[in-house]
Enzyme design. Structure first.
Site, PDB file in Angstrom:
ATOM      1  N   LYS A   1       0.861   3.167  -1.950  1.00  0.00           N
ATOM      2  CA  LYS A   1       0.331   2.963  -0.599  1.00  0.00           C
ATOM      3  C   LYS A   1       0.180   4.302   0.121  1.00  0.00           C
ATOM      4  O   LYS A   1      -0.807   4.528   0.833  1.00  0.00           O
ATOM      5  CB  LYS A   1       1.269   2.035   0.184  1.00  0.00           C
ATOM      6  CG  LYS A   1       0.937   1.887   1.665  1.00  0.00           C
ATOM      7  CD  LYS A   1      -0.469   1.364   1.903  1.00  0.00           C
ATOM      8  CE  LYS A   1      -0.725   1.151   3.402  1.00  0.00           C
ATOM      9  NZ  LYS A   1      -2.142   0.802   3.664  1.00  0.00           N
TER      10      LYS A   1
ATOM     11  N   GLU B   1      -7.606   7.787   2.083  1.00  0.00           N
ATOM     12  CA  GLU B   1      -8.301   7.290   3.276  1.00  0.00           C
ATOM     13  C   GLU B   1      -8.461   8.398   4.315  1.00  0.00           C
ATOM     14  O   GLU B   1      -9.484   8.472   5.009  1.00  0.00           O
ATOM     15  CB  GLU B   1      -7.517   6.115   3.859  1.00  0.00           C
ATOM     16  CG  GLU B   1      -8.328   5.211   4.754  1.00  0.00           C
ATOM     17  CD  GLU B   1      -7.571   3.934   5.077  1.00  0.00           C
ATOM     18  OE1 GLU B   1      -6.428   4.037   5.604  1.00  0.00           O
ATOM     19  OE2 GLU B   1      -8.084   2.842   4.785  1.00  0.00           O
TER      20      GLU B   1
END
Length: 320
Positions: A47, A54
């Protein structure tokens, strides 16, 4: 719903999967975005890396938006382009789609302008991008885009440094530019040398453009424009000086990039230094304002209004 990256022992995963699976987003292939990735800490690590990637995608999108607007496109025109890109399998995606929404949002207090124009260019971060860069350094993996995205956020929030640079920056004096222009057109030996140097640069750039057009550049990048690197005396000014000359010579759609990059020569330090200098010399970082607006759109992180100084959150996806 979103993606769930699970770290657990196999026995625990067997119990948790029926509960977690329906909570995740659909993957478009008949399943869900929920996966067992390994032991207990692995889910958190994946994650973190996901968020780091991102960071880079958001920065690239924001820089593209700033570049298009600086080129004269209206906010609505850029939003239209992004909407078209968002439907493409290669360039599309959730972030592209919501960036178009951010651009199209009007300021409720001033409907004549885009809300993005009132978003402060100071960007916050939770730390996952920086942690990804630190982990990559420990494992010996180069992640330059993620590092650049995290550094850009740090720089945008360095208010004292930016204020000091703005205070010490001198406004251009048109009269001084005219005087300097006359000196360049003089007849002295130094002026002749400067003219010859510019002529050599133009010749090199034209040769570079010809090689790009006939495909030779891709085969022999190390042999292209070696004299450009020698003639650009100050290394930190190389990227901006050469790019400016390339723009004046109208070498096409890639003319904004330094010739070293166009020639297939990696120059990460020059590019990073040029970007750092440009950021400190800018009164407003448009790409960082776009990044913060994007963060507020999908993560409700809020932003500071330039006009009032208040921190607010806006429902970007709600039609007015």
């Amino acid at each position: 719903p979103g993606m769930l990256m699970v770290g657990a022992e196999p026995e625990a995963w067997a119990v948790a999967e029926p509960v977690l699976g329906p909570l995740a987003a659909a993957d478009g292939l008949g399943g869900t975005c929920c996966a067992h990735l390994g032991g207990v800490p692995v889910g958190h690590f994946v994650k973190m890396v996901h968020n780091g990637i991102e960071y880079a995608i958001m920065a690239a999108l924001s820089e593209t938006v700033a570049f298009m607007r600086a080129g004269g496109l209206s906010t609505d025109a850029v939003a239209g382009a992004l909407r078209a890109w968002s439907t493409d399998a290669a360039s599309g995606g959730f972030l592209t789609e919501i960036m178009a929404i951010v651009l199209a949002k009007r300021d409720p207090d001033h409907p004549e302008r885009a809300l993005l124009d009132d978003v402060s260019d100071s960007v916050g971060q939770k730390g996952t991008g920086r942690w990804t860069a630190e982990a990559a350094g420990r494992y010996g993996v180069a992640v330059p885009s993620i590092v650049a995205a995290a550094d850009s956020r740090v720089l945008s929030s360095s208010n004292d440094l930016r204020a000091a640079c703005k205070a010490n920056a001198r406004a251009p004096d048109p009269r001084r530019r005219i005087v300097r222009g006359r000196r360049r057109r003089g007849r002295g030996r130094a002026s002749r040398l400067r003219r010859r140097r510019r002529a050599r640069l133009r010749a090199g750039l034209r040769a570079h453009a010809r090689c790009r057009s006939d495909g030779r550049l891709g085969r022999q990048p190390h042999r292209m424009l070696p004299h450009l690197a020698r003639r650009l005396h100050h290394p930190l000014a190389a990227a901006s000086s050469a790019a400016s000359l390339a723009r004046r010579l109208r070498l096409g759609r890639d003319a904004h990039a330094p010739p070293m990059v166009l020639g297939g020569l990696a120059c990460p330090v020059l590019a990073a230094t040029a970007s750092y200098h440009a950021a400190l010399a800018s009164s407003r970082l448009e790409h960082m304002a776009a990044t913060q607006a994007l963060r507020d759109c999908f993560g409700a992180h809020g932003f500071t209004r330039q006009s009032t100084g208040e921190t607010v959150h806006v429902a970007w996806m709600v039609a007015e």
